[in-house]
Structure formats: structure tokens, C-alpha cells
Write an enzyme that holds these catalytic residues in place. Structure first.
Site, PDB file in Angstrom:
ATOM      1  N   ILE A 131       1.637   2.740  -3.345  1.00  0.00           N
ATOM      2  CA  ILE A 131       0.589   3.540  -3.980  1.00  0.00           C
ATOM      3  C   ILE A 131       0.399   4.867  -3.255  1.00  0.00           C
ATOM      4  O   ILE A 131       0.233   5.918  -3.881  1.00  0.00           O
ATOM      5  CB  ILE A 131      -0.734   2.753  -3.988  1.00  0.00           C
ATOM      6  CG1 ILE A 131      -0.578   1.452  -4.784  1.00  0.00           C
ATOM      7  CG2 ILE A 131      -1.870   3.588  -4.561  1.00  0.00           C
ATOM      8  CD1 ILE A 131      -1.733   0.503  -4.620  1.00  0.00           C
ATOM      9  N   GLU A 132       0.418   4.808  -1.937  1.00  0.00           N
ATOM     10  CA  GLU A 132       0.077   5.988  -1.148  1.00  0.00           C
ATOM     11  C   GLU A 132       1.174   7.052  -1.159  1.00  0.00           C
ATOM     12  O   GLU A 132       0.892   8.239  -1.324  1.00  0.00           O
ATOM     13  CB  GLU A 132      -0.211   5.572   0.303  1.00  0.00           C
ATOM     14  CG  GLU A 132      -1.540   4.857   0.506  1.00  0.00           C
ATOM     15  CD  GLU A 132      -2.719   5.813   0.444  1.00  0.00           C
ATOM     16  OE1 GLU A 132      -2.499   7.033   0.308  1.00  0.00           O
ATOM     17  OE2 GLU A 132      -3.865   5.336   0.524  1.00  0.00           O
ATOM     18  N   SER A 133       2.416   6.646  -0.950  1.00  0.00           N
ATOM     19  CA  SER A 133       3.484   7.624  -0.716  1.00  0.00           C
ATOM     20  C   SER A 133       4.750   7.343  -1.495  1.00  0.00           C
ATOM     21  O   SER A 133       5.761   8.021  -1.275  1.00  0.00           O
ATOM     22  CB  SER A 133       3.826   7.636   0.782  1.00  0.00           C
ATOM     23  OG  SER A 133       4.330   6.352   1.176  1.00  0.00           O
ATOM     24  N   ILE A 153       0.823  -1.209   0.000  1.00  0.00           N
ATOM     25  CA  ILE A 153       0.000   0.000   0.000  1.00  0.00           C
ATOM     26  C   ILE A 153       0.864   1.269   0.000  1.00  0.00           C
ATOM     27  O   ILE A 153       0.548   2.232  -0.719  1.00  0.00           O
ATOM     28  CB  ILE A 153      -0.986  -0.015   1.183  1.00  0.00           C
ATOM     29  CG1 ILE A 153      -2.083  -1.051   0.925  1.00  0.00           C
ATOM     30  CG2 ILE A 153      -1.613   1.349   1.409  1.00  0.00           C
ATOM     31  CD1 ILE A 153      -3.057  -1.216   2.070  1.00  0.00           C
ATOM     32  N   TYR A 208      -7.702   2.236  -7.032  1.00  0.00           N
ATOM     33  CA  TYR A 208      -6.879   1.934  -5.859  1.00  0.00           C
ATOM     34  C   TYR A 208      -6.534   0.446  -5.761  1.00  0.00           C
ATOM     35  O   TYR A 208      -5.350   0.071  -5.705  1.00  0.00           O
ATOM     36  CB  TYR A 208      -7.610   2.392  -4.595  1.00  0.00           C
ATOM     37  CG  TYR A 208      -6.740   2.512  -3.375  1.00  0.00           C
ATOM     38  CD1 TYR A 208      -5.906   3.601  -3.196  1.00  0.00           C
ATOM     39  CD2 TYR A 208      -6.756   1.540  -2.378  1.00  0.00           C
ATOM     40  CE1 TYR A 208      -5.110   3.732  -2.071  1.00  0.00           C
ATOM     41  CE2 TYR A 208      -5.965   1.660  -1.248  1.00  0.00           C
ATOM     42  CZ  TYR A 208      -5.148   2.751  -1.101  1.00  0.00           C
ATOM     43  OH  TYR A 208      -4.358   2.870   0.009  1.00  0.00           O
TER      44      TYR A 208
END
Length: 397
Positions: free
Chosen positions: A139-141, A136, A246
Site C-alpha cells: 500500500i505504501e510504496s 503494508i 488504509y
């Protein structure tokens, strides 16, 4: 029983069957090569030696995959064998094509993951979650623990201020728990599990959608889909574009990580042991002072502790200082307890670095602990998985 557990048992069963067959084969070959009594003028031992020299040694022919953080992560993947609908797979394939079109971006992001991936994977495994969840932050950071969005989200897991506050992540002028990798990772996994159990009967795809868009919006989308006779699973929902992409993004990057050679992607070498150790502090300490006392570069400590906004650890805000795992254990113990307690620190260490020839049983006996206790503290699944140089936590405190 999870898909990962089932897969591991199947692999173990197949491996055991294969090994048995190979052993029987070797036994049969040995018997066929053995000298037969009663044959005159034969030197069977010489003939047998020649035969053995020409044949590869059995154990050398068993090629075992070297264990590293990537293999550990792949072993915990649970979604790779799922059969998606053609429409859902097309959404995943779109992002596979996108990511593989810029392999240099994957290389940059995975290199940035080096300090964190092994430890995050351990936390995922300890909770029996699919290994894909460990990606994750990709994708997020882009695996940048200091990342901040224009909307106010921050950290490896990109928590908004209100969400971080609700999850107990302290935030003030000296410390931001959203940037603290250990604290934010635990909060993120708690949040994902909590939403899956509270709203979605354990459906992690829906929980991930809620992680991105909010539970209220996802719950409305589920009800809308069901009103049209659909199941209400993630792939049925109409959500904002970012949330629609997402989960396909997560499937896509996991697919590439599962078989990087197929996609011409080169992953950095990441050891299976976490790259950092945790030191719990009792007193306020600056990174400059910690650098001197540990003999570790201050910039490395700053990179491992981005939650410290003024390079100072105050136990009222956060107590756990991350240090490189090669730091001297005795120095770490002294740092935690103070020089005046050095004898206590040496006699009762809170960490232990695995040496060649060590096994979990001897380490546990040496420190008056049980194997199960050490396995729980370090998220170890198999007692025989210890690696030389691995730093073990020996205490809850």
C-alpha cells in the site's frame, strides 16, 4: 495466545487426527488383505502383491503444500477469519474489486516484492504480529524501496523525514536509513507496536491508522466516536479519506493473497529463504569494490542497498551491506573481516548455507551453538522447516 497460534494448533490437531485415521484405515486394509492360514492351494503373497500394485502408495497420497514465501505468509495471516460488520466488509469489498480489476498491477507489485517478502515475513513472525502487516509496503510504496512521495516520505515504509529522525533512521548526504530495507523495516515494526501499546491497548488497526494519519488525529477521532456512544474502534472513526481506506486496502490485498486463484491472480515464485544475506562491515567500502570481491554484479548490490546514496558503505552511517544469498559465504566473511583475517573468517563463519540432508541439530553442533540460538537469529518457528540453499545467520554481530 494469538489467533495465528490458535489456528496453527488447530491445524496441527486436525492434521494429527486425520493422519491417525488414515493410518488406522491403512492398517485395517492391510489386515483384510493378509492371507488367512489354513486355506489350501492359495498363493496369498501373489494376490496381496497385485492388490498393493493397484492401490496408490499411502505416503504418495498425502499431498503436502510446497512451502514458499507466499505459503509462509498465509500461515501467519490472522485477520482472514474475522467477522466484520456489513458496513466494514463493504469497504473491504470495494478495494477487492478495485485490485482484481487490474491483476497486472498486482503482478507487477508482487514481483517487486520478491527480494524482500520472505525476510519481512520472518520479522513479522518473530514479533508474533499478524502476517497482514507484511503487506503494508504494498500500500505504501508498491514494494519499491526507493519510492519517494511528493510530500517527502521515502522508502518501502514511506517514512517522513521527522518520523524517521525520531526513530533513529540516519539521514545525510551519503546514506538514508528510510531507504535501507532492514533498518526501515525494524523501525516500522517498532513504531506500529509502540503506538499500539502506548495508545490503543494493543489494537493494531488503530495503530495502523495512526501510522498513516498521526496518533493525535486518530486519538481525537476515537474520542469523538466514543462521545456518540460508539466503541471507538477503527471502523467507527471519521478520518481523512486516505486513512479511511488504509486498513480496508490492507484487508483487501491480504484476502486476494490468501486465495489468488479465486481472484485470477498469478503470484511470482518466491522462495521461503530470504533472497539476501547481511554482511557487517568494519571499513568504508564502495559497491564497485564489493562487486569485485564478491563476484556479484554491482547493479544487484545497488538494488539491495538503496540507502547508499553514493554507492559507498560507511560504517559510521550504516554497517550492514546486503548481498545476494547465493554469494560465497567465505568471500562474505573475508569482506567483513578483511583479507588479513581470512583464516579467522573461515574458522568462525557468521553464516551457513543449508545443504541437502542437514538438520538444525547437526548444524548447531557443528558450530558449537544451540538450536534455539539459530532459531532466534533466523526467526525460525519449526526446526524441521529448513530448506536446502537457505542461508542461516550464526552470529549476532
Amino acid at each position: 495466545m494469538t489467533n495465528r497460534t490458535i489456528r496453527q494448533r488447530l491445524l496441527l490437531s486436525v492434521s494429527s487426527t486425520t493422519l491417525t485415521a488414515l493410518l488406522l484405515c491403512v492398517s485395517a486394509q492391510s489386515q483384510a488383505s493378509a492371507p488367512i492360514s489354513g486355506l489350501a492351494n492359495k498363493t496369498p503373497s501373489a494376490d496381496f502383491a497385485t492388490t498393493r500394485d493397484d492401490r496408490p502408495h499411502f505416503w504418495e497420497s498425502l499431498a503436502l503444500e510446497p512451502q514458499n514465501a507466499w505459503s509462509q505468509l498465509r500461515n501467519s495471516f490472522a485477520w482472514q477469519d474475522e467477522q466484520l460488520s456489513a458496513q466494514a466488509q463493504a469497504r473491504v469489498d470495494k478495494w477487492i474489486a478495485y485490485y482484481r480489476s487490474s491483476p497486472e498491477n498486482i503482478a507487477t507489485i508482487t514481483e517487486r516484492a520478491t527480494p524482500w517478502l520472505a525476510w519481512i515475513t520472518q520479522q513479522i513472525n518473530a514479533r508474533n504480529l499478524p502476517g497482514e502487516i507484511a503487506l503494508i509496503p504494498f500500500i505504501e510504496s508498491s514494494f519499491d524501496p526507493s519510492a519517494r512521495s511528493h510530500r517527502g516520505a521515502a522508502g518501502l515504509w514511506q517514512f517522513m523525514p521527522g518520523t524517521g529522525d525520531a526513530l533513529g533512521l540516519i539521514r545525510n548526504g551519503q546514506y538514508d536509513g528510510r531507504l535501507d530495507v532492514v533498518a526501515s523495516t525494524q523501525a516500522a515494526l517498532d513504531y506500529i507496536e509502540m503506538q499500539a501499546d502506548q495508545w490503543y491497548e494493543g489494537d493494531l488497526s488503530l495503530s495502523l491508522a495512526a501510522y498513516n494519519a498521526g496518533a493525535g488525529r486518530v486519538n481525537r477521532a476515537v474520542r469523538d466516536a466514543q462521545s456518540y456512544g460508539k466503541s471507538g474502534q477503527y471502523w467507527d472513526l471519521q478520518l481523512p479519506d486516505e486513512t479511511m481506506h488504509y486498513v480496508p486496502k490492507l484487508h483487501a490485498i491480504a484476502t486476494i493473497i490468501a486465495d489468488p486463484e479465486r481472484y485470477n491472480v498469478i503470484l511470482p515464485d518466491i522462495e521461503i529463504a530470504p533472497a539476501f544475506a547481511k554482511v557487517r562491515l568494519r571499513n568504508t567500502l564502495t559497491l564497485r569494490e564489493a562487486s569485485k570481491r564478491l563476484d556479484v554484479d554491482q547493479s544487484i548490490l545497488a538494488e539491495l542497498n538503496p540507502g547508499l546514496l553514493n554507492d559507498t558503505m560507511n560504517p559510521r552511517h550504516g554497517q550492514t551491506l546486503l548481498v545476494p544469498n547465493e554469494a560465497n559465504p567465505e568471500r562474505m566473511a573475508k569482506l567483513a573481516l578483511g583479507d588479513r583475517n581470512a583464516q579467522v573468517a573461515t574458522a568462525n563463519p557468521t553464516t551457513y548455507r543449508v545443504e541437502r540432508g542437514d538438520n538444525l541439530s547437526t548444524i548447531a553442533a557443528r558450530h558449537n551453538l544451540t538450536q534455539q540460538h539459530i532459531m532466534r537469529l533466523n526467526a525460525i518457528e519449526r526446526p524441521d522447516s529448513l530448506q536446502p540453499g537457505q542461508l542461516l545467520t550464526l552470529s549476532d554481530s
